[in-house]
Write a protein that holds these residues in place. Structure first.
Motif, PDB file in Angstrom:
ATOM      1  N   ASN B  65       0.890  -1.074   0.074  1.00 13.79           N
ATOM      2  CA  ASN B  65       0.297   0.023  -0.149  1.00 13.79           C
ATOM      3  C   ASN B  65       0.900   1.297  -0.020  1.00 13.79           C
ATOM      4  OD1 ASN B  65      -2.256  -1.186  -0.122  1.00 13.79           O
ATOM      5  ND2 ASN B  65      -2.905  -0.908   2.302  1.00 13.79           N
ATOM      6  N   VAL B  66       0.383   2.439  -0.660  1.00 16.26           N
ATOM      7  CA  VAL B  66       1.108   3.732  -0.578  1.00 16.26           C
ATOM      8  C   VAL B  66      -0.041   4.890  -0.424  1.00 16.26           C
ATOM      9  CG1 VAL B  66       3.001   2.799  -2.231  1.00 16.26           C
ATOM     10  CG2 VAL B  66       0.822   3.887  -3.191  1.00 16.26           C
ATOM     11  N   SER B  67       0.543   5.941  -0.112  1.00 20.37           N
ATOM     12  CA  SER B  67      -0.004   7.223   0.139  1.00 20.37           C
ATOM     13  C   SER B  67       0.952   8.365  -0.061  1.00 20.37           C
ATOM     14  CB  SER B  67      -0.810   7.133   1.624  1.00 20.37           C
ATOM     15  OG  SER B  67       0.199   7.265   2.631  1.00 20.37           O
ATOM     16  N   ARG B  68       0.260   9.422  -0.054  1.00 24.52           N
ATOM     17  CA  ARG B  68       1.328  10.331  -0.622  1.00 24.52           C
ATOM     18  C   ARG B  68       0.587  11.564  -0.289  1.00 24.52           C
ATOM     19  NH1 ARG B  68       4.251  12.138  -5.656  1.00 24.52           N
ATOM     20  NH2 ARG B  68       5.707  13.726  -5.063  1.00 24.52           N
ATOM     21  N   SER B  69       0.739  11.978   1.212  1.00 16.69           N
ATOM     22  CA  SER B  69       0.298  13.175   1.883  1.00 16.69           C
ATOM     23  C   SER B  69       1.036  14.398   1.613  1.00 16.69           C
ATOM     24  CB  SER B  69       0.179  12.806   3.474  1.00 16.69           C
ATOM     25  OG  SER B  69       1.334  12.644   3.796  1.00 16.69           O
ATOM     26  N   THR B  70       2.361  14.363   1.288  1.00 17.49           N
ATOM     27  CA  THR B  70       2.994  15.272   1.064  1.00 17.49           C
ATOM     28  C   THR B  70       3.821  15.213  -0.182  1.00 17.49           C
ATOM     29  OG1 THR B  70       5.087  14.789   2.015  1.00 17.49           O
ATOM     30  CG2 THR B  70       3.520  15.821   3.436  1.00 17.49           C
ATOM     31  N   THR B  71       4.599  16.068  -1.014  1.00 20.74           N
ATOM     32  CA  THR B  71       5.371  16.256  -2.107  1.00 20.74           C
ATOM     33  C   THR B  71       6.481  15.301  -1.891  1.00 20.74           C
ATOM     34  OG1 THR B  71       4.384  18.334  -2.913  1.00 20.74           O
ATOM     35  CG2 THR B  71       6.512  17.424  -3.863  1.00 20.74           C
ATOM     36  N   GLU B  72       7.141  15.632  -0.611  1.00 22.55           N
ATOM     37  CA  GLU B  72       8.275  15.241  -0.208  1.00 22.55           C
ATOM     38  C   GLU B  72       8.512  13.833   0.019  1.00 22.55           C
ATOM     39  OE1 GLU B  72       8.027  19.175   0.335  1.00 22.55           O
ATOM     40  OE2 GLU B  72       6.872  17.648   1.289  1.00 22.55           O
ATOM     41  N   ASP B  73       7.439  13.196   0.662  1.00 17.93           N
ATOM     42  CA  ASP B  73       7.529  11.643   0.992  1.00 17.93           C
ATOM     43  C   ASP B  73       6.421  10.984   0.308  1.00 17.93           C
ATOM     44  OD1 ASP B  73       7.521  13.591   4.169  1.00 17.93           O
ATOM     45  OD2 ASP B  73       8.904  12.127   3.457  1.00 17.93           O
ATOM     46  N   PHE B  74       7.054   9.569   0.282  1.00 21.88           N
ATOM     47  CA  PHE B  74       6.115   8.435  -0.174  1.00 21.88           C
ATOM     48  C   PHE B  74       6.323   7.162   0.093  1.00 21.88           C
ATOM     49  CE2 PHE B  74       3.485   6.778  -3.629  1.00 21.88           C
ATOM     50  CZ  PHE B  74       3.724   6.212  -4.403  1.00 21.88           C
ATOM     51  N   PRO B  75       6.063   6.946   1.243  1.00 18.29           N
ATOM     52  CA  PRO B  75       6.259   5.496   2.002  1.00 18.29           C
ATOM     53  C   PRO B  75       5.408   4.404   1.262  1.00 18.29           C
ATOM     54  CG  PRO B  75       4.503   6.992   3.416  1.00 18.29           C
ATOM     55  CD  PRO B  75       4.912   7.760   2.241  1.00 18.29           C
ATOM     56  N   LEU B  76       5.964   3.165   1.453  1.00 21.11           N
ATOM     57  CA  LEU B  76       5.404   1.752   0.940  1.00 21.11           C
ATOM     58  C   LEU B  76       5.245   1.073   2.256  1.00 21.11           C
ATOM     59  CD1 LEU B  76       5.159   0.097  -1.404  1.00 21.11           C
ATOM     60  CD2 LEU B  76       7.257  -0.554  -1.185  1.00 21.11           C
ATOM     61  N   ARG B  77       3.991   0.457   2.349  1.00 20.84           N
ATOM     62  CA  ARG B  77       3.668  -0.206   3.420  1.00 20.84           C
ATOM     63  C   ARG B  77       3.434  -1.586   3.130  1.00 20.84           C
ATOM     64  NH1 ARG B  77       1.572   4.608   4.733  1.00 20.84           N
ATOM     65  NH2 ARG B  77      -0.163   4.572   3.629  1.00 20.84           N
ATOM     66  N   LEU B  78       4.042  -2.558   4.007  1.00 20.88           N
ATOM     67  CA  LEU B  78       3.815  -4.060   3.819  1.00 20.88           C
ATOM     68  C   LEU B  78       2.840  -4.314   4.886  1.00 20.88           C
ATOM     69  CD1 LEU B  78       6.637  -3.581   2.160  1.00 20.88           C
ATOM     70  CD2 LEU B  78       6.744  -5.968   2.456  1.00 20.88           C
ATOM     71  N   LEU B  79       1.651  -4.835   4.541  1.00 21.84           N
ATOM     72  CA  LEU B  79       0.685  -5.091   5.719  1.00 21.84           C
ATOM     73  C   LEU B  79       0.905  -6.398   6.396  1.00 21.84           C
ATOM     74  CD1 LEU B  79      -2.571  -3.635   3.985  1.00 21.84           C
ATOM     75  CD2 LEU B  79      -0.998  -2.426   5.704  1.00 21.84           C
ATOM     76  N   SER B  80       1.201  -7.587   5.657  1.00 23.45           N
ATOM     77  CA  SER B  80       1.555  -8.952   6.090  1.00 23.45           C
ATOM     78  C   SER B  80       2.508  -9.531   5.247  1.00 23.45           C
ATOM     79  CB  SER B  80       0.270  -9.674   6.078  1.00 23.45           C
ATOM     80  OG  SER B  80       0.587 -10.891   6.597  1.00 23.45           O
ATOM     81  N   ALA B  81       3.820  -9.363   5.772  1.00 23.57           N
ATOM     82  CA  ALA B  81       5.028  -9.552   4.798  1.00 23.57           C
ATOM     83  C   ALA B  81       4.827 -11.361   4.533  1.00 23.57           C
ATOM     84  CB  ALA B  81       6.389  -9.181   5.624  1.00 23.57           C
ATOM     85  N   ALA B  82       5.304 -11.374   3.264  1.00 22.00           N
ATOM     86  CA  ALA B  82       5.597 -12.795   2.869  1.00 22.00           C
ATOM     87  C   ALA B  82       7.057 -13.175   2.294  1.00 22.00           C
ATOM     88  CB  ALA B  82       4.616 -13.099   1.896  1.00 22.00           C
ATOM     89  N   PRO B  83       7.400 -14.189   2.462  1.00 20.06           N
ATOM     90  CA  PRO B  83       8.611 -14.555   1.836  1.00 20.06           C
ATOM     91  C   PRO B  83       9.028 -14.051   0.317  1.00 20.06           C
ATOM     92  CG  PRO B  83       7.967 -16.448   3.247  1.00 20.06           C
ATOM     93  CD  PRO B  83       6.824 -15.441   3.080  1.00 20.06           C
ATOM     94  N   SER B  84       7.695 -14.047  -0.358  1.00 17.37           N
ATOM     95  CA  SER B  84       7.868 -13.864  -1.578  1.00 17.37           C
ATOM     96  C   SER B  84       8.277 -11.989  -1.952  1.00 17.37           C
ATOM     97  CB  SER B  84       6.569 -13.806  -2.645  1.00 17.37           C
ATOM     98  OG  SER B  84       5.659 -13.292  -1.974  1.00 17.37           O
ATOM     99  N   GLN B  85       8.090 -11.470  -0.776  1.00 16.44           N
ATOM    100  CA  GLN B  85       8.414 -10.032  -0.732  1.00 16.44           C
ATOM    101  C   GLN B  85      10.041  -9.688  -0.496  1.00 16.44           C
ATOM    102  OE1 GLN B  85       5.146  -8.930   1.860  1.00 16.44           O
ATOM    103  NE2 GLN B  85       4.321  -7.689  -0.019  1.00 16.44           N
ATOM    104  N   THR B  86      10.652 -10.646  -0.235  1.00 20.74           N
ATOM    105  CA  THR B  86      12.257 -10.632  -0.064  1.00 20.74           C
ATOM    106  C   THR B  86      12.692 -10.002  -1.447  1.00 20.74           C
ATOM    107  OG1 THR B  86      12.291 -12.268   1.616  1.00 20.74           O
ATOM    108  CG2 THR B  86      14.335 -11.999   0.280  1.00 20.74           C
ATOM    109  N   SER B  87      13.386  -8.831  -1.300  1.00 17.88           N
ATOM    110  CA  SER B  87      13.880  -8.148  -2.380  1.00 17.88           C
ATOM    111  C   SER B  87      14.554  -6.977  -1.923  1.00 17.88           C
ATOM    112  CB  SER B  87      12.496  -7.752  -3.221  1.00 17.88           C
ATOM    113  OG  SER B  87      12.996  -7.259  -4.638  1.00 17.88           O
ATOM    114  N   VAL B  88      15.010  -6.214  -3.145  1.00 13.26           N
ATOM    115  CA  VAL B  88      15.600  -4.947  -2.947  1.00 13.26           C
ATOM    116  C   VAL B  88      14.661  -4.010  -3.474  1.00 13.26           C
ATOM    117  CG1 VAL B  88      17.720  -3.249  -3.252  1.00 13.26           C
ATOM    118  CG2 VAL B  88      18.115  -5.740  -3.218  1.00 13.26           C
ATOM    119  N   TYR B  89      14.167  -3.076  -2.571  1.00 11.81           N
ATOM    120  CA  TYR B  89      13.331  -1.692  -3.075  1.00 11.81           C
ATOM    121  C   TYR B  89      13.974  -0.502  -3.339  1.00 11.81           C
ATOM    122  CZ  TYR B  89       9.909  -5.277  -1.370  1.00 11.81           C
ATOM    123  OH  TYR B  89       9.172  -6.712  -1.421  1.00 11.81           O
TER     124      TYR B  89
END
Lengths: 111, 112
Positions: B65-89
């Motif tokens: 999930n993502v949200s963009r409340s300001t121009t400067e910030d763009f956080p990425l949320r993992l709600l329930s991590a899974a091994p398939s999400q092992t990666s470089v972001y």
């Protein structure tokens, strides 16, 4: 669906050699094409951006060309140096900013 | 300018845990995006934003999930991590969607 291919996957050359890295894309309706460099364990550094209306861009020893009709871009590196050793990635973009990346060419320049 | 910054640099999670990857840029760029890089798969777009309050899905959005409340910030949320999400972001930003994109240093995530 846009697909981007880079050949070769790996390349090893002696220092001082001029070399060409290839990038091909399947959908010619691209907005621009970017070339990046990635060092091991690091982020991507933008090298050159070619807009769809342009044929080539140059920066120092680097020259990138774009031929939309044939679906090809090339990155020319003149007088290669050991410091040029890295993975080079090309990415095609439509008018949404979404980048479709190739798998990259890993370059090794031997002293 | 610090450019594009990402925190943390490394993270280990257990399956089912949640976390937020942070991304910030100080270049007043409107366009921001998140990619993941996996061996053999290359870089793939997860989510992107064309400005504050506007986000859209990329090629592989499921589980993020993502949200963009300001121009400067763009956080990425993992709600329930899974091994398939092992990666470089990687987070990236550009002035507009047709401009040079600048990438952050990446977050290496391992999900056990």
């Amino acid at each position: 669906k846009q697909e981007v291919t880079q050949i070769p996957a790996a390349l090893s050359v002696p220092e001082g050699e001029n070399l060409v890295l290839n990038c091909s894309f399947t959908d010619s309706a691209i907005y621009n094409l970017q070339w990046f460099r990635q060092d091991p364990g690091k982020g991507l550094t933008s090298l050159l951006l070619i807009q769809s209306s342009q044929r080539e861009q140059t920066s120092g020893r680097l020259n990138a060309s774009l031929d939309k009709s044939s679906g090809r871009s090339t990155l020319y590196i003149a007088a290669s140096q050991p410091g040029d050793s890295a993975t080079y990635l090309c990415a095609a973009s439509r008018n949404t900013g979404k980048l479709i990346f190739g798998q990259g060419t890993t370059l090794q320049v031997k002293p | 300018n610090a450019g594009v910054t990402q925190t943390p640099k490394f993270q280990v999670l257990k399956t089912g845990q949640s976390m937020t990857l942070q991304c910030a840029q100080d270049m007043n760029h409107e366009y921001m995006s998140w990619y993941r890089q996996d061996p053999g798969m290359g870089l793939r777009l997860i989510h992107y934003s064309v400005g504050a309050g506007i986000t859209d899905q990329g090629e592989v959005p499921n589980g993020y999930n993502v949200s963009r409340s300001t121009t400067e910030d763009f956080p990425l949320r993992l709600l329930s991590a899974a091994p398939s999400q092992t990666s470089v972001y990687f987070c990236a930003s550009s002035k507009g969607f047709s401009d040079t994109q600048y990438f952050g240093p990446g977050t290496r995530l391992t999900v056990l």
